[in-house]
Design a protein around this motif. Structure first.
Motif, PDB file in Angstrom:
ATOM      1  N   LEU A 140      44.258   9.658  42.520  1.00 61.64           N
ATOM      2  CA  LEU A 140      43.096   9.342  43.730  1.00 61.64           C
ATOM      3  C   LEU A 140      43.785   7.993  44.550  1.00 61.64           C
ATOM      4  O   LEU A 140      43.414   7.008  43.154  1.00 61.64           O
ATOM      5  CB  LEU A 140      42.456   9.941  44.386  1.00 61.64           C
ATOM      6  CG  LEU A 140      41.994  11.068  44.428  1.00 61.64           C
ATOM      7  CD1 LEU A 140      40.666  11.747  45.359  1.00 61.64           C
ATOM      8  CD2 LEU A 140      43.297  12.080  44.968  1.00 61.64           C
TER       9      LEU A 140
ATOM     10  N   GLU B 251      35.204  21.914  49.103  1.00 57.62           N
ATOM     11  CA  GLU B 251      35.341  21.219  49.465  1.00 57.62           C
ATOM     12  C   GLU B 251      34.791  20.721  50.243  1.00 57.62           C
ATOM     13  O   GLU B 251      33.829  21.739  50.670  1.00 57.62           O
ATOM     14  CB  GLU B 251      36.559  21.313  50.019  1.00 57.62           C
ATOM     15  CG  GLU B 251      36.767  19.912  50.699  1.00 57.62           C
ATOM     16  CD  GLU B 251      37.626  18.774  49.530  1.00 57.62           C
ATOM     17  OE1 GLU B 251      37.230  19.218  48.301  1.00 57.62           O
ATOM     18  OE2 GLU B 251      37.546  17.635  49.836  1.00 57.62           O
ATOM     19  N   LYS B 252      33.238  19.814  49.798  1.00 58.28           N
ATOM     20  CA  LYS B 252      31.974  19.366  50.393  1.00 58.28           C
ATOM     21  C   LYS B 252      32.145  19.989  51.049  1.00 58.28           C
ATOM     22  O   LYS B 252      31.340  20.120  52.175  1.00 58.28           O
ATOM     23  CB  LYS B 252      33.107  18.390  51.754  1.00 58.28           C
ATOM     24  CG  LYS B 252      33.608  17.615  50.974  1.00 58.28           C
ATOM     25  CD  LYS B 252      34.533  16.434  52.500  1.00 58.28           C
ATOM     26  CE  LYS B 252      35.240  15.437  51.165  1.00 58.28           C
ATOM     27  NZ  LYS B 252      37.078  15.330  51.448  1.00 58.28           N
TER      28      LYS B 252
ATOM     29  N   TYR C 262      32.219  15.981  48.264  1.00 57.58           N
ATOM     30  CA  TYR C 262      33.199  15.926  47.163  1.00 57.58           C
ATOM     31  C   TYR C 262      33.545  17.222  47.611  1.00 57.58           C
ATOM     32  O   TYR C 262      32.555  18.124  47.645  1.00 57.58           O
ATOM     33  CB  TYR C 262      32.505  15.359  45.445  1.00 57.58           C
ATOM     34  CG  TYR C 262      31.752  14.378  45.833  1.00 57.58           C
ATOM     35  CD1 TYR C 262      32.897  13.186  45.357  1.00 57.58           C
ATOM     36  CD2 TYR C 262      31.014  13.894  46.428  1.00 57.58           C
ATOM     37  CE1 TYR C 262      32.507  11.911  45.544  1.00 57.58           C
ATOM     38  CE2 TYR C 262      30.011  12.399  46.021  1.00 57.58           C
ATOM     39  CZ  TYR C 262      31.513  11.901  45.621  1.00 57.58           C
ATOM     40  OH  TYR C 262      31.047   9.945  45.179  1.00 57.58           O
ATOM     41  N   GLY C 263      34.257  17.707  46.798  1.00 60.99           N
ATOM     42  CA  GLY C 263      35.264  18.919  45.800  1.00 60.99           C
ATOM     43  C   GLY C 263      34.354  19.212  45.082  1.00 60.99           C
ATOM     44  O   GLY C 263      34.396  17.941  43.806  1.00 60.99           O
TER      45      GLY C 263
ATOM     46  N   THR D 196      41.370  21.140  46.990  1.00 56.49           N
ATOM     47  CA  THR D 196      40.673  22.296  46.779  1.00 56.49           C
ATOM     48  C   THR D 196      40.778  23.666  46.703  1.00 56.49           C
ATOM     49  O   THR D 196      40.948  24.342  46.067  1.00 56.49           O
ATOM     50  CB  THR D 196      39.216  21.378  47.219  1.00 56.49           C
ATOM     51  OG1 THR D 196      38.974  19.901  46.655  1.00 56.49           O
ATOM     52  CG2 THR D 196      37.985  22.804  46.303  1.00 56.49           C
TER      53      THR D 196
ATOM     54  N   ARG E  44      33.141   7.366  37.183  1.00 52.99           N
ATOM     55  CA  ARG E  44      33.909   6.962  38.919  1.00 52.99           C
ATOM     56  C   ARG E  44      33.813   5.761  39.977  1.00 52.99           C
ATOM     57  O   ARG E  44      32.853   5.619  40.128  1.00 52.99           O
ATOM     58  CB  ARG E  44      34.584   7.826  39.035  1.00 52.99           C
ATOM     59  CG  ARG E  44      35.609   8.122  40.523  1.00 52.99           C
ATOM     60  CD  ARG E  44      35.667   9.202  40.730  1.00 52.99           C
ATOM     61  NE  ARG E  44      34.341   9.412  41.664  1.00 52.99           N
ATOM     62  CZ  ARG E  44      34.479   9.766  42.989  1.00 52.99           C
ATOM     63  NH1 ARG E  44      35.817   9.221  43.857  1.00 52.99           N
ATOM     64  NH2 ARG E  44      33.891   9.828  43.823  1.00 52.99           N
TER      65      ARG E  44
ATOM     66  N   ILE F 155      34.292  17.048  41.897  1.00 53.61           N
ATOM     67  CA  ILE F 155      35.431  16.666  41.512  1.00 53.61           C
ATOM     68  C   ILE F 155      35.532  15.085  41.358  1.00 53.61           C
ATOM     69  O   ILE F 155      35.865  14.439  42.673  1.00 53.61           O
ATOM     70  CB  ILE F 155      37.131  17.123  42.434  1.00 53.61           C
ATOM     71  CG1 ILE F 155      36.806  18.163  42.119  1.00 53.61           C
ATOM     72  CG2 ILE F 155      38.139  16.348  42.250  1.00 53.61           C
ATOM     73  CD1 ILE F 155      37.880  19.761  43.058  1.00 53.61           C
TER      74      ILE F 155
HETATM   75  C1  G1P Z   1      39.016  14.119  47.982  1.00 56.74           C
HETATM   76  C2  G1P Z   1      39.026  15.565  47.309  1.00 56.74           C
HETATM   77  C3  G1P Z   1      37.606  15.804  46.990  1.00 56.74           C
HETATM   78  C4  G1P Z   1      36.987  14.942  45.863  1.00 56.74           C
HETATM   79  C5  G1P Z   1      36.975  13.501  46.617  1.00 56.74           C
HETATM   80  C6  G1P Z   1      36.877  12.376  44.641  1.00 56.74           C
HETATM   81  O1  G1P Z   1      38.457  13.384  49.064  1.00 56.74           O
HETATM   82  O2  G1P Z   1      39.024  16.131  49.232  1.00 56.74           O
HETATM   83  O3  G1P Z   1      37.525  17.157  46.341  1.00 56.74           O
HETATM   84  O4  G1P Z   1      35.713  14.881  45.149  1.00 56.74           O
HETATM   85  O5  G1P Z   1      38.129  12.883  47.145  1.00 56.74           O
HETATM   86  O6  G1P Z   1      36.994  11.025  45.763  1.00 56.74           O
HETATM   87  P1  G1P Z   1      37.945  12.107  49.910  1.00 56.74           P
HETATM   88  O7  G1P Z   1      37.437  11.486  49.167  1.00 56.74           O
HETATM   89  O8  G1P Z   1      39.886  11.701  49.913  1.00 56.74           O
HETATM   90  O9  G1P Z   1      38.073  12.994  51.345  1.00 56.74           O
END
Ligand code: G1P
Length: 317
Positions: A144, A207-208, A187-188, A248, A272, A220
């Motif tokens: 990401l 997810e969340k 988060y996931g 997820t 992180r 995650i």
């Molecule tokens: C995404 C993912 C999530 C992960 C997270 C980490 O969510 O969908 O599972 O834990 O990134 O940064 P977002 O932050 O894009 O909503």
């Protein structure tokens, strides 16, 4: 007896090479408005570099050779950043600015860059699906673009994940980190069975989830290794109530099919840094600026002065 998840260490971390990475950067970054109105959040600076440069340098240091950015409207500056700029080079060369030329050395990173657009904002799963032709039949990394791993972005997590993926014949390896219970909603969250050291088998992902629904506090952490099987799973995912296809949910389908999905916990030194919201962006910037080899010390003194002034002005805080 079931084979151990991670038989011996370090053998499960043998360095194996996964050459391709997909970096989704298509999100609007609305949580960082107005800073992100006309520039990608991935281009916001953390100390002296834009966030996405840390991500790319980390991937290259982890043996990735080709990177596909999944971009969107107003993300053109990412492409420009990794392109050669002859005019700027000429200018710096003419002025004999070697120190500044050194700052552009990252342009020589040994990686091939590709760009494609996610035309509709249909979620992270849909963004990854845009990389199907790029990945072909090979396993690949998803990183990401708004998460930096490790201070200076120097994490070796992705190479460890790739090693685990190969040695355990996994379909997916996810980097995870512990988060406070009340934060699971961001988060996931993975449910694991039979953790051994920092590896564990994942049996479910949500997810969340709200804290009371979260199966653990393992989140995650923005790095994944996938077999191309994930694309079929993404196609089977139903959009969530916001119309988004969640990555997820596709991972959960892998679990439900009995595929081997593994979680690898980040090492403590591989914290992180999340740039998706202002509080954590501010904190990340300050931590990286303090650690800057050139300006860190001066910044520390300035910060101490500011804090002393603050507490003199507001002793009750
Ligand atoms: C995404 C993912 C999530 C992960 C997270 C980490 O969510 O969908 O599972 O834990 O990134 O940064 P977002 O932050 O894009 O909503």
């Amino acid at each position: 007896m079931a084979p151990p998840i991670c038989p011996q260490q370090p053998p499960c971390y043998v360095r194996k090479v996964i050459k391709s990475a997909i970096v989704p950067v298509a999100g609007y970054g609305t949580r960082l408005l107005p800073a992100t109105k006309s520039q990608p959040k991935e281009m916001l600076p953390v100390a002296r570099k834009p966030i996405v440069q840390y991500v790319v340098e980390e991937l290259v240091a982890n043996h990735v050779e080709q990177i596909l950015f999944i971009t969107g409207r107003s993300k053109g500056s990412i492409e420009n950043h990794f392109d050669h700029d002859p005019e700027l080079m000429r200018l710096l060369n003419a002025g004999n600015k070697q120190d500044l030329l050194d700052e552009l050395k990252f342009e020589e990173l040994q990686a091939h860059f590709f760009y494609t657009r996610q035309r509709f904002q249909k979620g992270l799963g849909d963004a990854v699906l845009c990389g199907e032709n790029f990945a072909g039949e090979e396993p690949f990394v998803v990183a990401l673009g708004d998460s930096i791993l490790g201070l200076h972005g120097d994490s070796g997590t992705v190479a460890r994940m790739a090693g685990l993926f190969e040695s355990r014949h996994a379909s997916c390896v996810i980097a995870v980190e512990e988060v406070p219970r009340e934060e699971t909603v961001h988060y996931g969250i993975v449910q694991v069975a039979g953790a051994e050291g920092d590896c564990a088998r994942v049996v479910n992902v949500i997810e969340k989830p709200r804290p009371e629904q979260a199966p653990s506090n393992l989140a995650i952490a923005g790095r994944y290794v996938f077999s191309p099987l994930i694309f079929d799973m993404i196609r089977r995912v139903e959009p969530d109530p916001r119309g988004e296809i969640q990555l997820t949910d596709a991972i959960r389908l892998l679990c439900e099919e009995g595929r081997r999905v593994l979680a690898l916990k980040l090492a403590p030194a591989e914290k992180r840094y999340d740039i998706g919201n202002f509080p954590s962006y501010f904190e990340t910037f300050v931590e990286f600026a303090l650690a800057d080899p050139l300006y860190g010390e001066r910044f520390r003194e300035a910060l101490e002065r500011l804090l002393a002034k603050e507490s003199a002005a507001h002793p009750a805080r």
